[in-house]
Motif scaffolding. Structure first.
Motif, PDB file in Angstrom:
ATOM      1  N   THR A   1       0.802  -1.227   0.000  1.00 51.34           N
ATOM      2  CA  THR A   1       0.000   0.000   0.000  1.00 51.34           C
ATOM      3  C   THR A   1       0.832   1.274   0.000  1.00 51.34           C
ATOM      4  O   THR A   1       0.298   2.348  -0.285  1.00 51.34           O
ATOM      5  CB  THR A   1      -0.958   0.034   1.209  1.00 51.34           C
ATOM      6  OG1 THR A   1      -0.196  -0.055   2.423  1.00 51.34           O
ATOM      7  CG2 THR A   1      -1.933  -1.100   1.162  1.00 51.34           C
TER       8      THR A   1
ATOM      9  N   HIS B   1       0.440   3.225  -3.282  1.00 51.79           N
ATOM     10  CA  HIS B   1      -0.917   3.526  -3.766  1.00 51.79           C
ATOM     11  C   HIS B   1      -1.046   4.959  -4.289  1.00 51.79           C
ATOM     12  O   HIS B   1      -1.605   5.843  -3.641  1.00 51.79           O
ATOM     13  CB  HIS B   1      -1.945   3.280  -2.662  1.00 51.79           C
ATOM     14  CG  HIS B   1      -2.303   1.840  -2.487  1.00 51.79           C
ATOM     15  ND1 HIS B   1      -3.451   1.417  -1.853  1.00 51.79           N
ATOM     16  CD2 HIS B   1      -1.654   0.713  -2.866  1.00 51.79           C
ATOM     17  CE1 HIS B   1      -3.490   0.094  -1.848  1.00 51.79           C
ATOM     18  NE2 HIS B   1      -2.402  -0.349  -2.453  1.00 51.79           N
TER      19      HIS B   1
ATOM     20  N   PRO C   1      -6.528  -3.382  -0.279  1.00 52.39           N
ATOM     21  CA  PRO C   1      -7.100  -2.067  -0.583  1.00 52.39           C
ATOM     22  C   PRO C   1      -6.738  -0.973   0.408  1.00 52.39           C
ATOM     23  O   PRO C   1      -6.623   0.191   0.025  1.00 52.39           O
ATOM     24  CB  PRO C   1      -8.612  -2.332  -0.577  1.00 52.39           C
ATOM     25  CG  PRO C   1      -8.798  -3.542   0.294  1.00 52.39           C
ATOM     26  CD  PRO C   1      -7.572  -4.382   0.051  1.00 52.39           C
TER      27      PRO C   1
ATOM     28  N   PRO D   1      -8.568   0.681   2.770  1.00 49.24           N
ATOM     29  CA  PRO D   1      -9.531   1.759   2.536  1.00 49.24           C
ATOM     30  C   PRO D   1      -9.336   2.979   3.425  1.00 49.24           C
ATOM     31  O   PRO D   1      -9.710   4.090   3.033  1.00 49.24           O
ATOM     32  CB  PRO D   1     -10.877   1.078   2.788  1.00 49.24           C
ATOM     33  CG  PRO D   1     -10.569  -0.118   3.628  1.00 49.24           C
ATOM     34  CD  PRO D   1      -9.216  -0.580   3.192  1.00 49.24           C
TER      35      PRO D   1
ATOM     36  N   PHE E   1      -6.609   3.437  -3.089  1.00 49.91           N
ATOM     37  CA  PHE E   1      -6.540   2.250  -3.942  1.00 49.91           C
ATOM     38  C   PHE E   1      -7.105   2.496  -5.341  1.00 49.91           C
ATOM     39  O   PHE E   1      -6.690   1.831  -6.297  1.00 49.91           O
ATOM     40  CB  PHE E   1      -7.203   1.032  -3.281  1.00 49.91           C
ATOM     41  CG  PHE E   1      -8.674   1.162  -2.985  1.00 49.91           C
ATOM     42  CD1 PHE E   1      -9.629   1.012  -3.978  1.00 49.91           C
ATOM     43  CD2 PHE E   1      -9.105   1.403  -1.686  1.00 49.91           C
ATOM     44  CE1 PHE E   1     -10.985   1.096  -3.694  1.00 49.91           C
ATOM     45  CE2 PHE E   1     -10.449   1.497  -1.388  1.00 49.91           C
ATOM     46  CZ  PHE E   1     -11.394   1.348  -2.399  1.00 49.91           C
TER      47      PHE E   1
ATOM     48  N   CYS F   1      -5.214   1.650  -8.905  1.00 46.24           N
ATOM     49  CA  CYS F   1      -5.795   0.958 -10.059  1.00 46.24           C
ATOM     50  C   CYS F   1      -5.625   1.791 -11.331  1.00 46.24           C
ATOM     51  O   CYS F   1      -5.349   1.250 -12.413  1.00 46.24           O
ATOM     52  CB  CYS F   1      -7.268   0.650  -9.812  1.00 46.24           C
ATOM     53  SG  CYS F   1      -7.564  -0.587  -8.517  1.00 46.24           S
TER      54      CYS F   1
ATOM     55  N   VAL G   1      -6.653  -6.840  -8.758  1.00 47.81           N
ATOM     56  CA  VAL G   1      -6.611  -6.500  -7.339  1.00 47.81           C
ATOM     57  C   VAL G   1      -6.638  -7.787  -6.527  1.00 47.81           C
ATOM     58  O   VAL G   1      -6.852  -8.875  -7.054  1.00 47.81           O
ATOM     59  CB  VAL G   1      -7.799  -5.589  -6.945  1.00 47.81           C
ATOM     60  CG1 VAL G   1      -7.770  -4.284  -7.731  1.00 47.81           C
ATOM     61  CG2 VAL G   1      -9.144  -6.304  -7.144  1.00 47.81           C
TER      62      VAL G   1
ATOM     63  N   PHE H   1     -10.090  -7.404  -2.393  1.00 46.06           N
ATOM     64  CA  PHE H   1     -11.056  -6.315  -2.503  1.00 46.06           C
ATOM     65  C   PHE H   1     -12.463  -6.850  -2.270  1.00 46.06           C
ATOM     66  O   PHE H   1     -12.888  -7.802  -2.923  1.00 46.06           O
ATOM     67  CB  PHE H   1     -10.991  -5.656  -3.887  1.00 46.06           C
ATOM     68  CG  PHE H   1      -9.940  -4.592  -4.025  1.00 46.06           C
ATOM     69  CD1 PHE H   1     -10.227  -3.378  -4.667  1.00 46.06           C
ATOM     70  CD2 PHE H   1      -8.650  -4.789  -3.537  1.00 46.06           C
ATOM     71  CE1 PHE H   1      -9.248  -2.398  -4.807  1.00 46.06           C
ATOM     72  CE2 PHE H   1      -7.668  -3.818  -3.682  1.00 46.06           C
ATOM     73  CZ  PHE H   1      -7.974  -2.617  -4.304  1.00 46.06           C
TER      74      PHE H   1
ATOM     75  N   HIS I   1     -15.243  -2.096  -2.177  1.00 50.93           N
ATOM     76  CA  HIS I   1     -14.016  -1.545  -2.763  1.00 50.93           C
ATOM     77  C   HIS I   1     -14.088  -1.608  -4.287  1.00 50.93           C
ATOM     78  O   HIS I   1     -13.709  -0.649  -4.979  1.00 50.93           O
ATOM     79  CB  HIS I   1     -12.794  -2.322  -2.273  1.00 50.93           C
ATOM     80  CG  HIS I   1     -12.724  -2.508  -0.798  1.00 50.93           C
ATOM     81  ND1 HIS I   1     -12.300  -3.685  -0.199  1.00 50.93           N
ATOM     82  CD2 HIS I   1     -13.035  -1.670   0.228  1.00 50.93           C
ATOM     83  CE1 HIS I   1     -12.336  -3.556   1.110  1.00 50.93           C
ATOM     84  NE2 HIS I   1     -12.782  -2.342   1.398  1.00 50.93           N
TER      85      HIS I   1
ATOM     86  N   ASN J   1      -9.783 -10.555  -9.291  1.00 50.71           N
ATOM     87  CA  ASN J   1      -9.634 -10.276  -7.867  1.00 50.71           C
ATOM     88  C   ASN J   1      -9.168 -11.557  -7.195  1.00 50.71           C
ATOM     89  O   ASN J   1      -9.846 -12.588  -7.263  1.00 50.71           O
ATOM     90  CB  ASN J   1     -10.966  -9.812  -7.264  1.00 50.71           C
ATOM     91  CG  ASN J   1     -10.840  -9.342  -5.813  1.00 50.71           C
ATOM     92  OD1 ASN J   1      -9.751  -9.055  -5.331  1.00 50.71           O
ATOM     93  ND2 ASN J   1     -11.973  -9.264  -5.121  1.00 50.71           N
TER      94      ASN J   1
ATOM     95  N   SER K   1     -10.042  -7.313   5.042  1.00 49.69           N
ATOM     96  CA  SER K   1      -9.358  -6.310   4.211  1.00 49.69           C
ATOM     97  C   SER K   1      -9.843  -4.884   4.457  1.00 49.69           C
ATOM     98  O   SER K   1      -9.301  -3.948   3.871  1.00 49.69           O
ATOM     99  CB  SER K   1      -9.508  -6.661   2.734  1.00 49.69           C
ATOM    100  OG  SER K   1     -10.860  -6.676   2.344  1.00 49.69           O
TER     101      SER K   1
END
Length: 279
Positions: free
Chosen positions: A83, A86, A115, A117, A122, A126, A143, A146, A150, A164, A274
């Motif tokens: 992360t 990101h 992710p 959050p 995130f 992407c 990903v 997620f 998300h 995913n 997550s």
């Protein structure tokens, strides 16, 4: 089923990008253990290798690929980034570092690992991945871990998520998560496809077909994944288990057998949440 059946079959992630449904997971192998396992697996016939920045084995995976003598273009290589990267610029830096460690100039699949959050970046990650696809640095993006909430935010940003990677096994079938994937055309990749403790491998829903078909319980569960269209990446450094795990395309489970394994679903959530866990 008769005739010659290939060791691997694939699913299309993007136009012209086909991912083998069965691959080699590499966590928690490191150093020489990882290099030897990867080289051995490729020699056996694996063409999909899954690694990640946080596994701390990308360099060893790259060494294993080099040792195997197989041309890079014959392999499908997946990695994931943490992360701290990101952002659109950060993802490009993450790719540069990962590709250098792996000894390759491109990746077949690059994933947002978690992710995170609370950090809230995130979607930008992407977007950065899509830019890497657009300029040819990676062939496909996706990903991992997620949840639908998300994924919806990524969709709202105008991006279609190709894949995913989530925890899926017969006891953690995540039916709502996978239904969302199907509705939105997201391919499910299963990590820990044989579970963490393998308790369900001794259930009659698994051992029965294993006896009938002359296969191991692990082969039955991996065939269950394949028939559901999941990409599965079991980890093993053992020669016989690697060979057995790959050999799941020479038989078929009946609908009744699939249903019985589906019924092992416990409703348990993934091991890690997550919304709060990340690295």
């Amino acid at each position: 089923m008769s005739g010659t059946i290939e060791k691997t079959t694939t699913a299309e992630l993007a136009p012209g990008v086909h991912i083998p449904l069965l691959g080699l997971g590499t966590w928690p192998l490191t150093a020489e253990d990882a290099a030897a396992a990867v080289s051995q697996a490729i020699t056996i016939g694996y063409r999909h290798i899954d690694t990640a920045e946080n596994y701390r084995n990308e360099s060893a995976v790259g060494q294993g690929i080099l040792r195997s003598g197989i041309e890079r273009e014959e392999l499908f290589l997946t990695s994931k980034f943490n992360t701290q990267w990101h952002s659109r610029k950060g993802v490009r830096e993450a790719f540069a570092k990962a590709s250098k460690r792996l000894g390759t100039d491109y990746l077949d699949l690059f994933l947002v690992h978690w992710p995170n959050p609370a950090q809230g970046r995130f979607v930008q990650a992407c977007e950065g991945l899509q830019q890497l696809v657009d300029d040819g640095s990676i062939r496909a993006w996706g990903v991992s871990n997620f949840k639908p909430a998300h994924l919806r935010l990524v969709k709202e940003a105008g991006l279609d998520v190709p894949v995913n990677q989530v925890q899926v096994d017969p006891e953690h079938g995540q039916p709502e998560q996978l239904a969302f994937h199907r509705e939105h055309g997201i391919r499910t990749a299963a990590y820990s496809p044989l579970g963490r403790n393998g308790g369900f491998l001794g259930h009659p829903a698994v051992t029965g077909p294993a006896r009938e078909l002359g296969k191991t319980p692990a082969q039955i569960v991996l065939r269950w994944h394949v028939q559901h269209g999941h990409v599965a990446t079991p980890k093993s450094a053992n020669y016989e288990r690697q060979r057995e795990n790959l050999d799941v395309f020479s038989f078929v489970l009946t609908q009744g057998q699939l249903d019985a394994i589906d019924a092992l679903e416990t409703g348990a959530p993934p091991r890690l949440d997550s919304d709060t866990y990340f690295h």
